[in-house]
Design a protein around this motif. Sequence first.
Motif, mmCIF file in Angstrom:
data_model
loop_
_atom_site.group_PDB
_atom_site.id
_atom_site.type_symbol
_atom_site.label_atom_id
_atom_site.label_comp_id
_atom_site.label_asym_id
_atom_site.label_seq_id
_atom_site.Cartn_x
_atom_site.Cartn_y
_atom_site.Cartn_z
ATOM 1 N N VAL A 15 49.495 -8.482 4.031
ATOM 2 C CA VAL A 15 50.854 -8.015 4.253
ATOM 3 C C VAL A 15 51.577 -8.173 2.919
ATOM 4 O O VAL A 15 51.551 -9.266 2.337
ATOM 5 N N ASP A 16 52.152 -7.099 2.436
ATOM 6 C CA ASP A 16 52.828 -7.109 1.130
ATOM 7 C C ASP A 16 51.921 -7.662 0.030
ATOM 8 O O ASP A 16 52.361 -8.419 -0.840
ATOM 9 N N GLY A 17 50.647 -7.300 0.087
ATOM 10 C CA GLY A 17 49.699 -7.697 -0.945
ATOM 11 C C GLY A 17 49.152 -9.106 -0.827
ATOM 12 O O GLY A 17 48.276 -9.494 -1.594
ATOM 13 N N GLN A 18 49.635 -9.880 0.141
ATOM 14 C CA GLN A 18 49.192 -11.260 0.320
ATOM 15 C C GLN A 18 48.281 -11.381 1.526
ATOM 16 O O GLN A 18 48.584 -10.840 2.594
ATOM 17 N N ILE A 19 47.174 -12.106 1.370
ATOM 18 C CA ILE A 19 46.283 -12.336 2.501
ATOM 19 C C ILE A 19 46.981 -13.246 3.502
ATOM 20 O O ILE A 19 47.436 -14.335 3.146
ATOM 21 N N VAL A 20 47.067 -12.772 4.760
ATOM 22 C CA VAL A 20 47.671 -13.582 5.824
ATOM 23 C C VAL A 20 46.617 -14.075 6.804
ATOM 24 O O VAL A 20 46.880 -14.975 7.599
ATOM 25 N N GLY A 21 45.432 -13.497 6.760
ATOM 26 C CA GLY A 21 44.332 -13.921 7.619
ATOM 27 C C GLY A 21 43.027 -13.382 7.078
ATOM 28 O O GLY A 21 42.996 -12.309 6.479
ATOM 29 N N GLN A 22 41.949 -14.148 7.275
ATOM 30 C CA GLN A 22 40.645 -13.704 6.812
ATOM 31 C C GLN A 22 39.552 -14.423 7.575
ATOM 32 O O GLN A 22 39.799 -15.455 8.201
ATOM 33 N N GLY A 71 30.133 -18.314 13.937
ATOM 34 C CA GLY A 71 30.907 -17.274 13.274
ATOM 35 C C GLY A 71 32.404 -17.448 13.458
ATOM 36 O O GLY A 71 32.866 -18.232 14.289
ATOM 37 N N GLU A 72 33.140 -16.717 12.664
ATOM 38 C CA GLU A 72 34.600 -16.761 12.665
ATOM 39 C C GLU A 72 35.143 -15.456 13.234
ATOM 40 O O GLU A 72 34.402 -14.491 13.414
ATOM 41 N N ALA A 73 36.439 -15.441 13.497
ATOM 42 C CA ALA A 73 37.074 -14.221 14.005
ATOM 43 C C ALA A 73 38.416 -14.003 13.319
ATOM 44 O O ALA A 73 39.159 -14.952 13.062
ATOM 45 N N LEU A 74 38.686 -12.755 13.018
ATOM 46 C CA LEU A 74 39.992 -12.325 12.532
ATOM 47 C C LEU A 74 40.562 -11.406 13.600
ATOM 48 O O LEU A 74 39.963 -10.366 13.912
ATOM 49 N N VAL A 75 41.674 -11.794 14.205
ATOM 50 C CA VAL A 75 42.292 -11.053 15.300
ATOM 51 C C VAL A 75 43.531 -10.335 14.767
ATOM 52 O O VAL A 75 44.426 -10.965 14.204
ATOM 53 N N VAL A 76 43.544 -9.011 14.967
ATOM 54 C CA VAL A 76 44.633 -8.182 14.452
ATOM 55 C C VAL A 76 45.203 -7.351 15.597
ATOM 56 O O VAL A 76 44.463 -6.667 16.306
ATOM 57 N N LYS A 119 36.421 -20.450 14.623
ATOM 58 C CA LYS A 119 37.610 -20.477 13.776
ATOM 59 C C LYS A 119 38.260 -19.106 13.904
ATOM 60 O O LYS A 119 37.581 -18.073 13.777
ATOM 61 N N VAL A 120 39.560 -19.062 14.182
ATOM 62 C CA VAL A 120 40.277 -17.809 14.392
ATOM 63 C C VAL A 120 41.481 -17.746 13.460
ATOM 64 O O VAL A 120 42.272 -18.687 13.395
ATOM 65 N N GLU A 121 41.593 -16.648 12.747
ATOM 66 C CA GLU A 121 42.794 -16.352 11.978
ATOM 67 C C GLU A 121 43.345 -15.037 12.501
ATOM 68 O O GLU A 121 42.642 -14.282 13.193
ATOM 69 N N THR A 122 44.596 -14.747 12.176
ATOM 70 C CA THR A 122 45.257 -13.557 12.717
ATOM 71 C C THR A 122 45.976 -12.779 11.629
ATOM 72 O O THR A 122 46.227 -13.300 10.533
ATOM 73 N N GLY A 123 46.308 -11.554 11.992
ATOM 74 C CA GLY A 123 47.214 -10.762 11.190
ATOM 75 C C GLY A 123 48.640 -11.161 11.538
ATOM 76 O O GLY A 123 48.869 -12.231 12.115
ATOM 77 N N ARG A 124 49.581 -10.298 11.238
ATOM 78 C CA ARG A 124 50.987 -10.565 11.546
ATOM 79 C C ARG A 124 51.499 -9.463 12.459
ATOM 80 O O ARG A 124 51.561 -8.298 12.055
ATOM 81 N N PHE A 125 51.844 -9.824 13.686
ATOM 82 C CA PHE A 125 52.277 -8.858 14.687
ATOM 83 C C PHE A 125 53.444 -8.019 14.159
ATOM 84 O O PHE A 125 54.418 -8.543 13.632
ATOM 85 N N GLY A 126 53.333 -6.708 14.320
ATOM 86 C CA GLY A 126 54.413 -5.790 13.970
ATOM 87 C C GLY A 126 54.539 -5.474 12.491
ATOM 88 O O GLY A 126 55.355 -4.642 12.110
ATOM 89 N N ALA A 127 53.739 -6.118 11.656
ATOM 90 C CA ALA A 127 53.837 -5.884 10.212
ATOM 91 C C ALA A 127 53.014 -4.669 9.813
ATOM 92 O O ALA A 127 52.093 -4.254 10.528
#
Length: 147
Positions: A15-22, A71-76, A119-127
């Motif tokens: 988001v805006d060039g910055q990693i918010v989840g991986q 394994g890991e998960a990235l939820v978007v 391990k779960v990381e996420t995006g940013r809702f609505g971004a």
Amino acid sequence: MRALLQRVTEAAVRVDGQIVGQCGPGLLILVCAMPGDDEATADRLAAKIARLRIFHDEAGKMNRALSDTGGEALVVSQFTLAADTSRGNRPGFSGAAAPDLANALYEHFARALAALGPKVETGRFGADMQVSLTNDGPVTIWLDTAT
């Protein structure tokens, strides 16, 4: 709820060039809440995904689940999974849950999946997000709790 799973060697959301989840090896999960979904729906979807045997075992067969592989998960969040393309050339998205419900279910789904082990990381809702991934296989699976 709808989910599009992609087995990945890596994935990231910016988001805006910055990693918010991986995530490293595991799943990129694009998820969309639909009208009528609730926390129980999100829990069932998380459990299904955690147990889905789409990772290779020692013999090269898809016989291992995310929970078996470490394994890991990235939820978007992705409301466009609710696209209605039946009329005209512009998709309609009225089949997606209202934003307040969708956000609550998205966050609940991510917590429910994490509670099952990965391990779960996420995006940013609505971004406005930019998602990058390396699909492993390629393996892409569509899940819909309504069917």
